[in-house]
Each structure stands twice: as structure tokens, then as C-alpha cells.
Design a protein around this motif. Structure first.
Motif, PDB file in Angstrom:
ATOM      1  N   MET A  90      16.882 -12.024   5.688  1.00 39.76           N
ATOM      2  CA  MET A  90      16.157 -12.436   6.870  1.00 39.76           C
ATOM      3  C   MET A  90      16.235 -13.602   7.223  1.00 39.76           C
ATOM      4  O   MET A  90      16.167 -14.606   6.953  1.00 39.76           O
ATOM      5  N   GLY A  91      16.584 -13.803   8.669  1.00 37.81           N
ATOM      6  CA  GLY A  91      16.997 -15.040   9.166  1.00 37.81           C
ATOM      7  C   GLY A  91      15.709 -15.498  10.031  1.00 37.81           C
ATOM      8  O   GLY A  91      14.516 -14.986   9.861  1.00 37.81           O
ATOM      9  N   ILE A  92      15.756 -16.605  10.418  1.00 36.90           N
ATOM     10  CA  ILE A  92      14.523 -17.432  10.958  1.00 36.90           C
ATOM     11  C   ILE A  92      14.044 -16.569  12.284  1.00 36.90           C
ATOM     12  O   ILE A  92      13.053 -16.631  12.756  1.00 36.90           O
ATOM     13  N   THR A  93      15.062 -16.088  12.913  1.00 38.66           N
ATOM     14  CA  THR A  93      14.891 -15.560  14.384  1.00 38.66           C
ATOM     15  C   THR A  93      14.202 -14.002  13.885  1.00 38.66           C
ATOM     16  O   THR A  93      13.150 -13.671  14.620  1.00 38.66           O
ATOM     17  N   ASP A  94      14.576 -13.341  12.929  1.00 36.05           N
ATOM     18  CA  ASP A  94      13.761 -12.352  12.487  1.00 36.05           C
ATOM     19  C   ASP A  94      12.298 -12.326  12.178  1.00 36.05           C
ATOM     20  O   ASP A  94      11.487 -11.648  12.431  1.00 36.05           O
ATOM     21  N   PHE A  95      12.332 -13.632  11.585  1.00 35.73           N
ATOM     22  CA  PHE A  95      10.848 -14.158  11.252  1.00 35.73           C
ATOM     23  C   PHE A  95       9.896 -14.209  12.316  1.00 35.73           C
ATOM     24  O   PHE A  95       9.034 -13.707  12.327  1.00 35.73           O
ATOM     25  N   PHE A  96      10.557 -14.828  13.334  1.00 35.70           N
ATOM     26  CA  PHE A  96       9.772 -15.201  14.550  1.00 35.70           C
ATOM     27  C   PHE A  96       9.512 -13.910  15.245  1.00 35.70           C
ATOM     28  O   PHE A  96       8.405 -13.758  15.898  1.00 35.70           O
ATOM     29  N   THR A  97      10.792 -13.181  15.131  1.00 31.92           N
ATOM     30  CA  THR A  97      10.292 -11.963  16.082  1.00 31.92           C
ATOM     31  C   THR A  97       9.228 -11.116  15.579  1.00 31.92           C
ATOM     32  O   THR A  97       8.398 -10.299  16.108  1.00 31.92           O
ATOM     33  N   ASP A  98       9.016 -11.016  13.876  1.00 31.87           N
ATOM     34  CA  ASP A  98       8.117 -10.177  13.475  1.00 31.87           C
ATOM     35  C   ASP A  98       6.710 -10.555  13.705  1.00 31.87           C
ATOM     36  O   ASP A  98       5.789 -10.108  13.869  1.00 31.87           O
ATOM     37  N   VAL A  99       6.561 -12.053  13.633  1.00 29.00           N
ATOM     38  CA  VAL A  99       5.230 -12.854  13.949  1.00 29.00           C
ATOM     39  C   VAL A  99       4.957 -12.384  15.342  1.00 29.00           C
ATOM     40  O   VAL A  99       3.862 -12.153  15.663  1.00 29.00           O
ATOM     41  N   TRP A 100       5.918 -12.452  16.355  1.00 34.33           N
ATOM     42  CA  TRP A 100       5.624 -12.102  17.658  1.00 34.33           C
ATOM     43  C   TRP A 100       5.035 -10.730  17.960  1.00 34.33           C
ATOM     44  O   TRP A 100       3.986 -10.675  18.492  1.00 34.33           O
ATOM     45  N   GLU A 101       5.804 -10.013  17.270  1.00 34.15           N
ATOM     46  CA  GLU A 101       5.051  -8.460  17.180  1.00 34.15           C
ATOM     47  C   GLU A 101       4.024  -8.308  16.699  1.00 34.15           C
ATOM     48  O   GLU A 101       3.037  -7.354  17.323  1.00 34.15           O
ATOM     49  N   THR A 102       3.718  -8.835  15.720  1.00 37.61           N
ATOM     50  CA  THR A 102       2.448  -8.706  15.004  1.00 37.61           C
ATOM     51  C   THR A 102       1.178  -9.206  15.871  1.00 37.61           C
ATOM     52  O   THR A 102       0.144  -8.642  15.902  1.00 37.61           O
ATOM     53  N   PHE A 103       1.339 -10.254  16.592  1.00 40.42           N
ATOM     54  CA  PHE A 103       0.340 -10.969  17.136  1.00 40.42           C
ATOM     55  C   PHE A 103       0.231 -10.549  18.714  1.00 40.42           C
ATOM     56  O   PHE A 103      -0.660 -10.748  19.158  1.00 40.42           O
ATOM     57  N   SER A 104       1.415 -10.254  19.295  1.00 40.06           N
ATOM     58  CA  SER A 104       1.379  -9.959  20.661  1.00 40.06           C
ATOM     59  C   SER A 104       1.017  -8.522  21.088  1.00 40.06           C
ATOM     60  O   SER A 104       0.535  -8.156  22.313  1.00 40.06           O
ATOM     61  N   HIS A 105       0.888  -7.580  20.123  1.00 47.50           N
ATOM     62  CA  HIS A 105       0.416  -6.290  20.238  1.00 47.50           C
ATOM     63  C   HIS A 105      -0.674  -6.027  19.294  1.00 47.50           C
ATOM     64  O   HIS A 105      -0.408  -5.625  18.165  1.00 47.50           O
ATOM     65  N   PRO A 106      -1.854  -6.095  19.989  1.00 52.13           N
ATOM     66  CA  PRO A 106      -3.167  -5.667  18.907  1.00 52.13           C
ATOM     67  C   PRO A 106      -3.075  -4.208  18.408  1.00 52.13           C
ATOM     68  O   PRO A 106      -2.421  -3.419  19.313  1.00 52.13           O
ATOM     69  N   SER A 107      -3.754  -3.974  17.238  1.00 50.63           N
ATOM     70  CA  SER A 107      -3.647  -2.516  16.864  1.00 50.63           C
ATOM     71  C   SER A 107      -4.188  -1.601  17.509  1.00 50.63           C
ATOM     72  O   SER A 107      -5.492  -1.988  18.220  1.00 50.63           O
ATOM     73  N   PRO A 108      -4.045  -0.237  17.912  1.00 50.41           N
ATOM     74  CA  PRO A 108      -5.071   0.492  18.605  1.00 50.41           C
ATOM     75  C   PRO A 108      -6.317   0.817  17.937  1.00 50.41           C
ATOM     76  O   PRO A 108      -7.318   1.037  18.665  1.00 50.41           O
ATOM     77  N   GLU A 109      -6.562   0.576  16.548  1.00 54.03           N
ATOM     78  CA  GLU A 109      -8.056   0.594  16.014  1.00 54.03           C
ATOM     79  C   GLU A 109      -8.753  -0.215  16.573  1.00 54.03           C
ATOM     80  O   GLU A 109     -10.136   0.121  16.806  1.00 54.03           O
ATOM     81  N   ALA A 110      -8.383  -1.370  17.152  1.00 51.79           N
ATOM     82  CA  ALA A 110      -9.294  -2.604  17.308  1.00 51.79           C
ATOM     83  C   ALA A 110      -9.827  -2.293  18.701  1.00 51.79           C
ATOM     84  O   ALA A 110     -10.830  -2.553  18.981  1.00 51.79           O
ATOM     85  N   GLU A 111      -8.824  -1.537  19.671  1.00 54.59           N
ATOM     86  CA  GLU A 111      -9.381  -1.218  20.892  1.00 54.59           C
ATOM     87  C   GLU A 111      -9.945   0.021  20.960  1.00 54.59           C
ATOM     88  O   GLU A 111     -10.375   0.612  22.262  1.00 54.59           O
ATOM     89  N   ALA A 112     -10.348   0.915  20.213  1.00 51.11           N
ATOM     90  CA  ALA A 112     -10.779   2.258  20.185  1.00 51.11           C
ATOM     91  C   ALA A 112     -12.366   2.227  20.701  1.00 51.11           C
ATOM     92  O   ALA A 112     -13.123   1.143  20.219  1.00 51.11           O
ATOM     93  N   PRO A 113     -12.727   2.893  21.432  1.00 46.84           N
ATOM     94  CA  PRO A 113     -14.094   3.184  21.900  1.00 46.84           C
ATOM     95  C   PRO A 113     -14.924   3.507  20.785  1.00 46.84           C
ATOM     96  O   PRO A 113     -14.604   4.249  20.059  1.00 46.84           O
ATOM     97  N   PRO A 114     -16.151   3.132  20.832  1.00 46.64           N
ATOM     98  CA  PRO A 114     -17.152   3.593  19.810  1.00 46.64           C
ATOM     99  C   PRO A 114     -17.486   4.974  19.834  1.00 46.64           C
ATOM    100  O   PRO A 114     -17.423   5.678  21.097  1.00 46.64           O
ATOM    101  N   THR A 115     -17.556   5.615  18.614  1.00 41.08           N
ATOM    102  CA  THR A 115     -17.773   7.180  18.840  1.00 41.08           C
ATOM    103  C   THR A 115     -19.150   7.400  18.455  1.00 41.08           C
ATOM    104  O   THR A 115     -19.915   6.693  18.106  1.00 41.08           O
ATOM    105  N   GLY A 116     -19.524   8.516  19.035  1.00 38.33           N
ATOM    106  CA  GLY A 116     -21.111   9.034  18.970  1.00 38.33           C
ATOM    107  C   GLY A 116     -21.684   8.422  20.210  1.00 38.33           C
ATOM    108  O   GLY A 116     -21.115   7.870  20.781  1.00 38.33           O
ATOM    109  N   GLY A 117     -22.901   9.080  20.343  1.00 43.96           N
ATOM    110  CA  GLY A 117     -23.812   8.561  21.381  1.00 43.96           C
ATOM    111  C   GLY A 117     -24.558   7.522  21.089  1.00 43.96           C
ATOM    112  O   GLY A 117     -24.692   7.031  20.065  1.00 43.96           O
ATOM    113  N   SER A 118     -25.114   6.909  22.206  1.00 44.07           N
ATOM    114  CA  SER A 118     -25.824   5.811  21.987  1.00 44.07           C
ATOM    115  C   SER A 118     -27.113   5.968  22.362  1.00 44.07           C
ATOM    116  O   SER A 118     -27.358   6.844  23.286  1.00 44.07           O
TER     117      SER A 118
END
Length: 150
Positions: A1-29
Motif C-alpha cells: 500500500m503506497g502513500i497515495t492509496d493511504f490518503f485515498t482511503d482516508v479521503w473516501e472514509t471521511f468525505s462520504h458519510p455512512s448512510p446509517e448516520a443520515e437515516a430518518p428516525p423510524t416510528g411516529g413522534s
């Protein structure tokens, strides 16, 4: 794994938030009670708070410090012990044993101070002379220090 691969992985991890974090709350309020984390108070809470304010002098009380706590603090704030090594080394610096090293260090300090006063900079420093003096003082103080520690 080269240095560019490392930075690419870091960028992909932090630039795209996981879909679970943005899911709307389930159930009624519920609209009957305020949402948690708000400053609104329900009718039951308001009534309980009014009762507490009426009974201000009765019931539970907070912690009141006593005189015993002050005495404990004074005991904890005992005098810190002074390191005898520093005192012994200062005595040794001025002793006959270390006088040649002290003399060379003092001469160097005068010479360098004079250069700084005249030229604004010095062509040498006194590090070597300082270390000779410090070594002499340490060698002189060591036997006295260990004798005092026994």
C-alpha cells in the motif's frame, strides 16, 4: 500500500458519510409530551417544580463543607521536600575541586558577552565549558548525595 492509496482511503472514509448516520428516525413522534433534549417542561414537571419551590427549606439538602474538610486540606498541603542534589551541586561548583572548570566557564561567558555587546553576535558559545563545569559539580556532589540518602 503506497502513500497515495493511504490518503485515498482516508479521503473516501471521511468525505462520504455512512448512510446509517443520515437515516430518518423510524416510528411516529408523540405530540403529547415535549421531545427529549428540549427545555420545555410537562405539566407534571411544572407541578413538581412548584411543590419543590414551596418546600425550599424542608427535605433534602446539599452537601455543606465542615471544618474537618479544612483540616484535611491543610494536612495535604504539606511542604514539598527540596531536592538536596541542587544544593550540593551549587556548593561543588564553587569548591576548590571545580574551580578550574568554573574559571574557564566564567572567562568564556565574559568573552561571549563582550562579543555580543561589540558586534551584536558571538562567534562562539560556552556549551563545552558549561558541560565541563556541570560534570565536575555532579561528580563532586554524587558521593555526598548518596551518603545523605542512606
Amino acid at each position: 500500500m503506497g502513500i497515495t492509496d493511504f490518503f485515498t482511503d482516508v479521503w473516501e472514509t471521511f468525505s462520504h458519510p455512512s448512510p446509517e448516520a443520515e437515516a430518518p428516525p423510524t416510528g411516529g413522534s408523540s405530540t403529547d409530551s415535549p421531545a427529549s433534549g428540549t427545555d420545555e417542561e410537562s405539566g407534571e414537571e411544572a407541578e413538581a417544580n412548584k411543590q419543590d419551590s414551596k418546600n425550599k427549606g424542608e427535605g433534602e439538602q446539599g452537601h455543606k463543607p465542615s471544618d474537618d474538610d479544612e483540616e484535611e486540606e491543610e494536612e495535604e498541603e504539606e511542604e514539598e521536600t527540596v531536592d538536596p542534589k541542587e544544593k550540593l551541586e551549587k556548593e561543588c561548583e564553587t569548591s576548590k575541586e571545580c574551580s578550574p572548570a568554573k574559571h574557564h566557564y566564567d572567562e568564556c561567558v565574559e568573552r561571549v558577552t563582550g562579543q555580543i555587546d561589540n558586534d551584536g553576535k558571538a562567534s562562539e558559545d560556552c556549551i563545552e565549558e558549561f558541560f565541563h563545569l556541570a560534570h565536575c559539580a555532579t561528580q563532586c556532589a554524587a558521593p555526598k548525595l548518596f551518603a545523605a540518602l542512606k
